[in-house]
Design a protein around this motif. Sequence first.
Motif, mmCIF file in Angstrom:
data_model
loop_
_atom_site.group_PDB
_atom_site.id
_atom_site.type_symbol
_atom_site.label_atom_id
_atom_site.label_comp_id
_atom_site.label_asym_id
_atom_site.label_seq_id
_atom_site.Cartn_x
_atom_site.Cartn_y
_atom_site.Cartn_z
ATOM 1 N N LYS A 31 -60.536 -43.706 -6.881
ATOM 2 C CA LYS A 31 -59.570 -42.741 -6.379
ATOM 3 C C LYS A 31 -58.644 -42.349 -7.514
ATOM 4 O O LYS A 31 -58.301 -43.154 -8.360
ATOM 5 C CB LYS A 31 -58.774 -43.389 -5.246
ATOM 6 C CG LYS A 31 -58.071 -42.413 -4.351
ATOM 7 C CD LYS A 31 -57.670 -43.069 -3.061
ATOM 8 C CE LYS A 31 -56.265 -43.582 -3.176
ATOM 9 N NZ LYS A 31 -55.714 -44.074 -1.934
ATOM 10 N N HIS A 32 -58.231 -41.082 -7.511
ATOM 11 C CA HIS A 32 -57.321 -40.598 -8.539
ATOM 12 C C HIS A 32 -55.928 -41.144 -8.282
ATOM 13 O O HIS A 32 -55.572 -41.486 -7.159
ATOM 14 C CB HIS A 32 -57.305 -39.069 -8.554
ATOM 15 C CG HIS A 32 -56.690 -38.494 -9.780
ATOM 16 N ND1 HIS A 32 -55.359 -38.199 -9.856
ATOM 17 C CD2 HIS A 32 -57.224 -38.183 -10.980
ATOM 18 C CE1 HIS A 32 -55.083 -37.728 -11.057
ATOM 19 N NE2 HIS A 32 -56.190 -37.707 -11.761
ATOM 20 N N LYS A 33 -55.148 -41.202 -9.318
ATOM 21 C CA LYS A 33 -53.824 -41.805 -9.259
ATOM 22 C C LYS A 33 -52.879 -41.078 -8.301
ATOM 23 O O LYS A 33 -52.070 -41.688 -7.623
ATOM 24 C CB LYS A 33 -53.237 -41.767 -10.672
ATOM 25 C CG LYS A 33 -51.961 -42.550 -10.843
ATOM 26 C CD LYS A 33 -51.273 -42.193 -12.130
ATOM 27 C CE LYS A 33 -51.639 -42.998 -13.299
ATOM 28 N NZ LYS A 33 -50.853 -42.773 -14.486
ATOM 29 N N PHE A 34 -52.986 -39.741 -8.216
ATOM 30 C CA PHE A 34 -52.024 -38.955 -7.442
ATOM 31 C C PHE A 34 -52.605 -38.393 -6.147
ATOM 32 O O PHE A 34 -52.040 -37.479 -5.569
ATOM 33 C CB PHE A 34 -51.497 -37.801 -8.298
ATOM 34 C CG PHE A 34 -50.827 -38.260 -9.551
ATOM 35 C CD1 PHE A 34 -49.632 -38.937 -9.492
ATOM 36 C CD2 PHE A 34 -51.400 -38.026 -10.782
ATOM 37 C CE1 PHE A 34 -49.008 -39.374 -10.638
ATOM 38 C CE2 PHE A 34 -50.795 -38.454 -11.941
ATOM 39 C CZ PHE A 34 -49.588 -39.138 -11.869
ATOM 40 N N ASP A 35 -53.741 -38.909 -5.681
ATOM 41 C CA ASP A 35 -54.384 -38.346 -4.497
ATOM 42 C C ASP A 35 -53.519 -38.419 -3.242
ATOM 43 O O ASP A 35 -53.543 -37.529 -2.409
ATOM 44 C CB ASP A 35 -55.715 -39.040 -4.225
ATOM 45 C CG ASP A 35 -56.830 -38.492 -5.084
ATOM 46 O OD1 ASP A 35 -56.577 -37.511 -5.805
ATOM 47 O OD2 ASP A 35 -57.938 -39.035 -5.031
ATOM 48 N N GLU A 36 -52.745 -39.493 -3.085
ATOM 49 C CA GLU A 36 -51.952 -39.616 -1.864
ATOM 50 C C GLU A 36 -50.738 -38.693 -1.869
ATOM 51 O O GLU A 36 -50.103 -38.502 -0.841
ATOM 52 C CB GLU A 36 -51.505 -41.062 -1.639
ATOM 53 C CG GLU A 36 -50.680 -41.647 -2.744
ATOM 54 C CD GLU A 36 -51.526 -42.385 -3.771
ATOM 55 O OE1 GLU A 36 -50.927 -42.922 -4.711
ATOM 56 O OE2 GLU A 36 -52.755 -42.409 -3.649
ATOM 57 N N HIS A 37 -50.428 -38.067 -3.003
ATOM 58 C CA HIS A 37 -49.280 -37.165 -3.075
ATOM 59 C C HIS A 37 -49.680 -35.700 -2.959
ATOM 60 O O HIS A 37 -48.811 -34.841 -2.872
ATOM 61 C CB HIS A 37 -48.531 -37.363 -4.396
ATOM 62 C CG HIS A 37 -48.070 -38.772 -4.598
ATOM 63 N ND1 HIS A 37 -47.094 -39.357 -3.814
ATOM 64 C CD2 HIS A 37 -48.479 -39.738 -5.469
ATOM 65 C CE1 HIS A 37 -46.900 -40.600 -4.212
ATOM 66 N NE2 HIS A 37 -47.729 -40.857 -5.213
#
Length: 94
Positions: A31-37
């Motif tokens: 998962k990418h670092k900023f996916d949840e944002h």
Amino acid sequence: MGILKLRKNKKFSYKPRYFDDKGEGNPFEIKHKFDEHRKTVGGNTGLKTKFNNAIDDLKNNPDAEVNRRVLIIIAILVLIFLFIIDFDLSIFFS
């Protein structure tokens, strides 16, 4: 082995060496670092939904200076492109 029968995959009980058992997510999930944002990352939605999500991210970005910088860069690139194709800019001025 039958002709129409498919072979089953082998199952292994592999556990990564440096993965702790505290339950911090799946170690196999990339998962990418900023996916949840971001809202623009994710499922395959339509072009209109992707565009609307990108506009919402742009509007709700707390760092407005970055947005202005991006718009200035885009404007400069458009002017360079118009200069390269020898577009007459005098139609915008009286």
